[in-house]
Design a protein around this motif. Structure first.
Motif, PDB file in Angstrom:
ATOM      1  N   HIS A 166       0.837  -1.201   0.000  1.00  0.00           N
ATOM      2  CA  HIS A 166       0.000   0.000   0.000  1.00  0.00           C
ATOM      3  C   HIS A 166       0.877   1.258   0.000  1.00  0.00           C
ATOM      4  CE1 HIS A 166      -2.771   3.096   1.490  1.00  0.00           C
ATOM      5  NE2 HIS A 166      -3.685   2.396   0.833  1.00  0.00           N
ATOM      6  N   TRP A 167       1.928   1.250   0.819  1.00  0.00           N
ATOM      7  CA  TRP A 167       2.837   2.398   0.847  1.00  0.00           C
ATOM      8  C   TRP A 167       3.556   2.570  -0.488  1.00  0.00           C
ATOM      9  CZ3 TRP A 167       8.416   2.481   1.178  1.00  0.00           C
ATOM     10  CH2 TRP A 167       8.945   3.788   1.311  1.00  0.00           C
ATOM     11  N   ALA A 168       3.947   1.462  -1.117  1.00  0.00           N
ATOM     12  CA  ALA A 168       4.614   1.546  -2.423  1.00  0.00           C
ATOM     13  C   ALA A 168       3.708   2.238  -3.437  1.00  0.00           C
ATOM     14  CB  ALA A 168       5.001   0.156  -2.920  1.00  0.00           C
ATOM     15  N   PHE A 169       2.419   1.896  -3.419  1.00  0.00           N
ATOM     16  CA  PHE A 169       1.488   2.484  -4.384  1.00  0.00           C
ATOM     17  C   PHE A 169       1.140   3.929  -4.044  1.00  0.00           C
ATOM     18  CE2 PHE A 169       0.016  -2.116  -4.962  1.00  0.00           C
ATOM     19  CZ  PHE A 169       0.848  -2.305  -6.054  1.00  0.00           C
ATOM     20  N   GLY A 176      -2.616 -10.965  -2.585  1.00  0.00           N
ATOM     21  CA  GLY A 176      -3.323 -10.678  -3.829  1.00  0.00           C
ATOM     22  C   GLY A 176      -2.446 -10.631  -5.062  1.00  0.00           C
ATOM     23  N   PHE A 177      -1.170 -10.990  -4.940  1.00  0.00           N
ATOM     24  CA  PHE A 177      -0.304 -11.027  -6.117  1.00  0.00           C
ATOM     25  C   PHE A 177      -0.888 -12.011  -7.135  1.00  0.00           C
ATOM     26  CE2 PHE A 177       2.613  -9.125  -3.190  1.00  0.00           C
ATOM     27  CZ  PHE A 177       3.499  -8.401  -3.974  1.00  0.00           C
ATOM     28  N   LEU A 180       1.562  -7.281  -8.417  1.00  0.00           N
ATOM     29  CA  LEU A 180       0.437  -6.579  -7.811  1.00  0.00           C
ATOM     30  C   LEU A 180       0.411  -5.195  -8.436  1.00  0.00           C
ATOM     31  CD1 LEU A 180      -1.543  -7.249  -5.443  1.00  0.00           C
ATOM     32  CD2 LEU A 180       0.099  -6.153  -3.923  1.00  0.00           C
ATOM     33  N   LEU A 181      -0.761  -4.731  -8.809  1.00  0.00           N
ATOM     34  CA  LEU A 181      -0.926  -3.405  -9.396  1.00  0.00           C
ATOM     35  C   LEU A 181      -1.730  -2.532  -8.436  1.00  0.00           C
ATOM     36  CD1 LEU A 181      -1.942  -4.460 -13.032  1.00  0.00           C
ATOM     37  CD2 LEU A 181       0.357  -4.025 -12.131  1.00  0.00           C
ATOM     38  N   PRO A 182      -1.618  -1.222  -8.542  1.00  0.00           N
ATOM     39  CA  PRO A 182      -2.434  -0.358  -7.676  1.00  0.00           C
ATOM     40  C   PRO A 182      -3.921  -0.715  -7.747  1.00  0.00           C
ATOM     41  CG  PRO A 182      -0.826   0.967  -8.873  1.00  0.00           C
ATOM     42  CD  PRO A 182      -0.750  -0.429  -9.422  1.00  0.00           C
ATOM     43  N   PHE A 210      -5.541  -3.095  -5.370  1.00  0.00           N
ATOM     44  CA  PHE A 210      -5.865  -2.568  -4.044  1.00  0.00           C
ATOM     45  C   PHE A 210      -6.962  -1.505  -4.119  1.00  0.00           C
ATOM     46  CE2 PHE A 210      -2.115  -3.343  -0.932  1.00  0.00           C
ATOM     47  CZ  PHE A 210      -2.091  -4.681  -1.263  1.00  0.00           C
ATOM     48  N   GLY A 211      -7.570  -1.365  -5.304  1.00  0.00           N
ATOM     49  CA  GLY A 211      -8.602  -0.356  -5.471  1.00  0.00           C
ATOM     50  C   GLY A 211      -8.054   1.048  -5.572  1.00  0.00           C
ATOM     51  N   LEU A 212      -6.778   1.168  -5.940  1.00  0.00           N
ATOM     52  CA  LEU A 212      -6.122   2.466  -6.043  1.00  0.00           C
ATOM     53  C   LEU A 212      -5.906   2.840  -7.507  1.00  0.00           C
ATOM     54  CD1 LEU A 212      -3.383   1.788  -3.338  1.00  0.00           C
ATOM     55  CD2 LEU A 212      -5.431   3.211  -3.050  1.00  0.00           C
ATOM     56  N   THR A 213      -5.803   4.116  -7.753  1.00  0.00           N
ATOM     57  CA  THR A 213      -5.472   4.611  -9.087  1.00  0.00           C
ATOM     58  C   THR A 213      -3.964   4.769  -9.175  1.00  0.00           C
ATOM     59  OG1 THR A 213      -7.556   5.801  -9.185  1.00  0.00           O
ATOM     60  CG2 THR A 213      -5.847   6.477 -10.734  1.00  0.00           C
ATOM     61  N   GLY A 214      -3.378   4.201 -10.195  1.00  0.00           N
ATOM     62  CA  GLY A 214      -1.933   4.307 -10.384  1.00  0.00           C
ATOM     63  C   GLY A 214      -1.544   5.640 -10.993  1.00  0.00           C
ATOM     64  N   PRO A 215      -0.248   5.932 -10.980  1.00  0.00           N
ATOM     65  CA  PRO A 215       0.230   7.199 -11.538  1.00  0.00           C
ATOM     66  C   PRO A 215       0.150   7.268 -13.056  1.00  0.00           C
ATOM     67  CG  PRO A 215       2.081   5.873 -10.792  1.00  0.00           C
ATOM     68  CD  PRO A 215       0.832   5.151 -10.386  1.00  0.00           C
TER      69      PRO A 215
END
Length: 195
Positions: free
Chosen positions: A117-120, A147-148, A172-174, A177-182
């Motif tokens: 989570h911190w990485a994302f 979740g990988f 694992l992609l953002p 985790f339900g996050l938007t990536g950069p």
């Protein structure tokens, strides 16, 4: 980057300090840690000293690797180590070990989730990679619980103690985790099979 501290429901992930040297040395006497991770074998106090006093601070200083000591949130002994290592622009790899007496407690899954989570959210990570030598079923179980997505086997893709070894790889992609990536992500569309 200056070292940071992360917390979970049960754990504190903090920077390694000189007082951790003996705990790191003792932990790395575990034959499973020496077998499945890239720590030296045999593992000496000089190896622990180099890790605590050089590898960890150098990684934070040059933004190439971020290592965390894992301990109970309420205080207590070192339980584990986890690190993120930069692989490519936006791509990081996670690696970890856990003391034998704490395996099966869910600590490593909790730890890897927090670091992912911190990485994302803190590093702009676009893809978090996990690799383990084929046969390291404990590490794979953690990765799957986090979740990988397992992407397959890679031949001679992991060097451990001077020997190339086949490994499993997962990512694992953002969005996992339900996050938007950069960056926007355009998954491959299904293509018809070639005859």
């Amino acid at each position: 980057m200056e070292p940071i501290t992360l917390t979970t429901e049960r754990l504190r992930l903090r920077n390694f300090v000189p007082e951790d040297l003996e705990a790191v040395y003792a932990s790395c006497q575990d034959p499973d840690i020496r077998r499945w991770t890239v720590v030296p074998d045999p593992y000496t106090r000089q190896d622990a000293d180099f890790f605590v006093h050089r590898l960890v601070p150098d990684g934070w200083r040059d933004d190439s690797s971020y290592a965390f000591a894992v301990e109970p949130l309420a205080g207590g002994p070192l339980l584990a180590a986890v690190a993120l290592t930069g692989r490519d622009t936006g791509v990081w790899e996670v690696g970890f070990w856990l003391r034998a007496e704490h395996r099966g407690s869910g600590y490593m899954t909790e730890t890897v989730r927090a670091v992912a989570h911190w990485a994302f959210t803190g590093l702009g990570c676009t893809r978090l990679v996990w690799r383990a030598e084929i046969g390291n079923v404990g590490s794979r179980a953690v990765a799957e619980r986090v979740g990988f997505v397992m992407e397959g086997d890679q031949r001679a893709a992991l060097t451990n103690k001077g020997t190339l070894r086949d490994c499993w790889i997962g990512a694992l992609l953002p969005s996992d985790f339900g996050l938007t990536g950069p960056l926007p992500y355009l998954p491959a569309r299904d293509l018809p099979s070639r005859p």
